[in-house]
Design a protein around this motif. Structure first.
Motif, short mmCIF file in Angstrom:
data_model
loop_
_atom_site.label_atom_id
_atom_site.label_comp_id
_atom_site.label_asym_id
_atom_site.label_seq_id
_atom_site.Cartn_x
_atom_site.Cartn_y
_atom_site.Cartn_z
N ASN A 170 0.85 -1.18 0.00
CA ASN A 170 0.00 0.00 0.00
C ASN A 170 0.88 1.22 0.00
O ASN A 170 2.08 1.15 0.26
N ASN A 171 0.31 2.34 -0.29
CA ASN A 171 1.12 3.53 -0.39
C ASN A 171 0.92 4.46 0.79
O ASN A 171 1.25 5.62 0.72
N ALA A 172 0.36 3.92 1.88
CA ALA A 172 0.10 4.78 3.01
C ALA A 172 1.40 5.09 3.73
O ALA A 172 2.19 4.20 4.01
N GLY A 173 1.61 6.35 4.01
CA GLY A 173 2.78 6.72 4.77
C GLY A 173 2.58 6.45 6.24
O GLY A 173 1.46 6.24 6.71
N SER A 174 3.66 6.42 6.97
CA SER A 174 3.58 6.25 8.41
C SER A 174 4.81 6.90 9.04
O SER A 174 5.76 7.24 8.34
N LEU A 175 4.75 7.05 10.34
CA LEU A 175 5.90 7.66 11.03
C LEU A 175 7.13 6.79 10.87
O LEU A 175 8.24 7.29 10.75
N ALA A 176 6.94 5.45 10.83
CA ALA A 176 8.09 4.56 10.69
C ALA A 176 8.76 4.75 9.33
O ALA A 176 9.99 4.84 9.24
N ALA A 177 7.93 4.84 8.28
CA ALA A 177 8.50 5.05 6.94
C ALA A 177 9.27 6.36 6.89
O ALA A 177 10.40 6.42 6.38
N ALA A 178 8.65 7.42 7.46
CA ALA A 178 9.33 8.71 7.48
C ALA A 178 10.61 8.63 8.30
O ALA A 178 11.65 9.17 7.90
N PHE A 224 6.70 15.30 5.98
CA PHE A 224 5.56 15.93 5.34
C PHE A 224 5.02 15.05 4.22
O PHE A 224 3.82 14.93 4.02
N MET A 225 5.93 14.39 3.48
CA MET A 225 5.50 13.56 2.35
C MET A 225 5.14 12.15 2.76
O MET A 225 4.20 11.56 2.23
N ALA A 226 5.90 11.55 3.68
CA ALA A 226 5.72 10.13 3.99
C ALA A 226 5.18 9.88 5.38
O ALA A 226 5.02 8.73 5.78
N GLY A 227 4.89 10.95 6.14
CA GLY A 227 4.43 10.77 7.51
C GLY A 227 2.98 10.34 7.62
O GLY A 227 2.51 9.96 8.69
N SER A 266 1.91 5.36 17.93
CA SER A 266 2.35 4.17 17.20
C SER A 266 3.14 4.58 15.98
O SER A 266 2.68 5.41 15.19
N PRO A 267 4.32 4.00 15.79
CA PRO A 267 5.10 4.35 14.61
C PRO A 267 4.46 3.87 13.31
O PRO A 267 4.84 4.33 12.24
N PHE A 268 3.49 2.97 13.41
CA PHE A 268 2.90 2.44 12.18
C PHE A 268 1.68 3.21 11.74
O PHE A 268 1.00 2.84 10.79
N GLU A 269 1.36 4.29 12.44
CA GLU A 269 0.27 5.13 12.01
C GLU A 269 0.83 6.44 11.45
O GLU A 269 2.01 6.74 11.62
N GLY A 270 -0.07 7.19 10.82
CA GLY A 270 0.35 8.49 10.32
C GLY A 270 0.36 9.49 11.45
O GLY A 270 -0.40 9.38 12.40
#
Lengths: 383, 320
Positions: free
Chosen positions: A227-235, A308-311, A322-326
């Motif tokens: 999926n393309n959902a960003g999250s705090l972990a991805a950021a 800003f882009m991936a959060g 949770s790091p897995f949420e936005g």
């Protein structure tokens, strides 16, 4: 009698020794022009502090403080300014970034400074510098389109699977240690012939455990829908990649400042390269390494675009830990409030809230940078 | 101790342990882990570049010139979608940064390294510049917003026209100023004292000495610093968001040398990348457009960076 005036030349005057007035004038003009350019930076600092304080002061004096703590989230356009909602994600992103950048950056620095030969260095350093030069928007894109689906997605969806895999890997590492000890005993002929059996058995177990752990991880990785959902972990991972070169270059400078005589003394005492690196060079360079980490933390807190882009949050966010949420970090909160609409509109203090968050950010990073500068000057003093 | 050493058995053991070549397993593991750190970092860089390159082929491969000549659009399938306005915006920002930050920054470095007396005020300026270099870029955006858009202190908004190329350029010039000062200062410090003394010895004034000896010798170092800060300015997006770069549709489409357009609304490459990336959730085609814009941005940024790195390495080698 001889003519005295020939033997004694005319007296030199101060005027004759001085350069022409026009040249002197030019020197003065240039000097003061240059002084003015140096003062520009002071002016800029003063303006930053003044503007941040001015707007933030309006916010501090006029905001309903009950709305800044324990609310459901950061909704500046509705007058809800829950400060933990933007502080906690900032800490999460910074923490994840340091988990990524700390070991990778430091490991790369130790390798470059202690192990790599000149030819390898001449390749690797420019490569790291290229990474350092990549704009943060590019990392933001990468974090959202690659890190989020390929790294964070599987972990977030299968937290238990990942924990299981990590435990298995830990177990595999322990059994690797046992196997190594058994083999050593067998080689040195210390133990009886049964040690050979033990060594083979523990090796077999090691292979088995690694295989299971590998299969588990593979399973976790395969069992997800991208999926393309960003999250705090991805950021956070994105910010981490961004700060690797920073950690690496500052720590490497610190290790390069350690005199070679220390390394030679260590080698003379019979220490191997690893012992020299870990017990001599790293402790001697520790101030610089600490400084590298602090500068990286400061950079991670101040990084805007990746979050800003991936959060994974728009201009408002509910509280999340949770790091897995936005979520919104302090920087992303400022950026997202200012973009989208033409002007910052909303409840009365929306505009001022930008500057309040900006002031918090400024104070955080300034404190960290001052501490880091202290550590760096310690390195300079020592050697 | 002595009795033990004379013991035949211990002697043999010691001889054996000295003569035997043992594999340093821990050392090898340590070295491998370090190598893995570096390789993983480089692998991430490689994956990043490859992902972006692959994603961009939809745009750059299929409609290269159309993409470079196109404009901001609301649909990713639009035939006129492209980055032409963004390239112009970024170029003008680069020009403004070069005109403002470079002279002021190099001037400040000359003053601090050559003229400034060693006193508290000078060290205050130096500390101040170092701290400025660590201020998050978004804070510069807040400064630009208050100073250039809202005209809160000097009424500068009348000069810049508010949300304009000029505002964006000035904000980024302020952002890179401390970097220019610091890198140029390093270049000046590397100039040998003998060159200065030689110039004084033949009667040069301070400025003549600086102009004829210090500046030429430090020029490659200064150029390296300015190239790096230019690359930084071109890639920076956060401050531009705050000074109102356009993310949606930009009506006007001025030419590159249309000076009258400098006080009008603008966009820039990093802004376009941000906006298209964020829209890719709604319209997946924007992801490839963003990747293509990234390739365009990276070509500029990496060209400047590698020129700077190459220049520095060449002169480091030459001067030992």
């Amino acid at each position: 009698m001889t003519d005295m005036s020939v033997a004694y030349p005319e007296r030199l005057t101060v005027d004759q020794l001085q350069i022409a007035p026009s040249r002197r004038h030019r020197e003065a003009i240039i000097r003061y022009t240059l002084l003015v350019t140096a003062l520009v930076s002071v002016l800029v600092s003063a303006l930053i502090v003044w503007i941040l304080l001015r707007e933030a002061w309006t916010f501090i004096t006029e905001v309903v403080w009950a709305d800044t703590w324990g609310q459901q989230g950061w909704f500046p356009r509705r007058g809800l300014y829950d400060i933990p909602t933007i502080i906690v994600p900032s800490l999460i992103v910074t923490g994840i970034a340091m988990v990524v950048a700390g070991p990778l950056g430091l490991g790369a620095a130790v390798y470059l400074s202690e192990y790599a030969n000149r030819r390898v260095r001449s390749w690797l350093k420019p490569a790291l510098e290229i990474l350092a030069g990549i704009p943060s928007v590019v990392l933001g894109f990468f974090a959202l389109t690659w890190i989020a689906p390929n790294l964070v997605g599987p972990i977030g969806r299968n937290t238990f699977g990942v924990i299981g895999a990590v435990i298995l890997l830990g177990y595999a590492a322990v059994s690797a240690g046992i196997a190594k000890a058994k083999i050593k005993q067998y080689r040195e002929g210390v133990a009886d012939p049964s040690a050979r059996v033990g060594a083979v058995a523990s090796l077999a177990m090691l292979v088995a455990v690694f295989a299971v752990a590998g299969a588990w991880i593979l399973g976790v990785w395969l069992d997800f829908a991208p999926n393309n959902a960003g999250s705090l972990a991805a950021a956070g991972i994105g910010v981490g990649i961004l700060t690797i070169p920073l950690v690496a270059s500052i720590s490497e400078d610190a290790m390069a400042a350690v005199p070679d005589s220390l390394r030679e003394a260590s080698a003379g005492l019979g220490a191997r390269k690893m012992a020299t690196a870990t017990t001599v060079v790293l402790p001697a360079a520790i101030s610089g390494i600490v400084a590298a980490f602090i500068v990286a933390i400061s950079r991670a807190i101040g990084e805007t675009m990746v979050v800003f882009m991936a959060g994974g949050a728009a201009d408002a966010a509910r509280f999340t830990d949770s790091p897995f949420e936005g979520g919104l970090t302090m920087t992303a909160a400022i950026a997202s409030l200012a973009s989208g609409t033409d002007s910052v509109v909303g409840e009365g203090l929306t505009f001022q809230s930008l500057y309040f968050v900006g002031l918090l950010l400024f104070l955080f990073t300034l404190t960290l940078n001052i501490i880091a500068a202290r550590f760096v000057s310690k390195v300079r003093e020592a050697y | 101790m002595i009795s033990r050493l004379s013991d035949e058995k211990s002697r043999a053991a010691i001889a054996a342990s000295i003569e035997r070549r043992r594999v340093d397993a821990r050392g090898l593991l340590f070295r491998t882990v370090l190598q893995a750190c570096l390789l993983l970092t480089l692998a991430l860089l490689a994956v990043l570049l490859i992902t972006v390159a692959f994603d961009s082929t939809d745009q750059l491969g299929a409609r290269f010139w159309d993409f470079l000549g196109g404009t901001l659009r609301s649909q990713s399938g639009d035939e006129q979608l492209g980055v032409h306005q963004a390239i112009y915006g970024s170029m003008w920002i680069a020009i403004i940064v070069a005109l403002l930050a470079f002279p002021i920054g190099i001037g400040a470095a000359v003053y601090l390294e050559e003229y400034a007396p060693r006193n508290r005020f000078t060290s205050f300026i130096e500390v101040n510049i170092r701290n400025l270099a660590g201020v998050p870029s978004i804070v510069y955006g807040l400064l630009g917003l208050a100073l250039l858009l809202n005209g809160q202190i000097f009424g500068l908004d009348r000069l810049t026209g508010g949300r304009s190329t000029l505002s964006g350029g000035i904000t980024l010039a302020i952002l890179v100023l401390p970097i220019v000062v610091i890198t140029s200062g390093e270049a000046f410090r590397a100039v040998p004292t003998a060159l200065r003394e030689g110039a004084y010895g033949v009667g040069a004034t301070k400025w003549e000495m600086i102009r004829t000896q210090v500046l030429p010798y430090a020029a490659p170092g200064i150029l390296t610093g300015t190239l790096l800060s230019m690359a930084r300015a071109i890639g920076e997006a956060a401050p531009l968001i705050l000074v109102g770069a356009v993310t949606g549709r930009l009506g006007d489409n001025p030419g590159l040398f249309d000076l009258g357009a400098l006080d009008e609304r603008f966009t820039a490459l990093p802004i376009v990348i941000t906006s298209w990336t964020q829209q890719s959730g709604r319209d997946a085609g924007f992801a490839t457009a963003a990747a293509a814009a990234i390739v365009v941005l990276l070509v500029f940024v990496l060209m400047m960076n590698s020129a700077a790195i190459g220049l520095r390495n060449r002169f480091e080698k030459k001067r030992g």
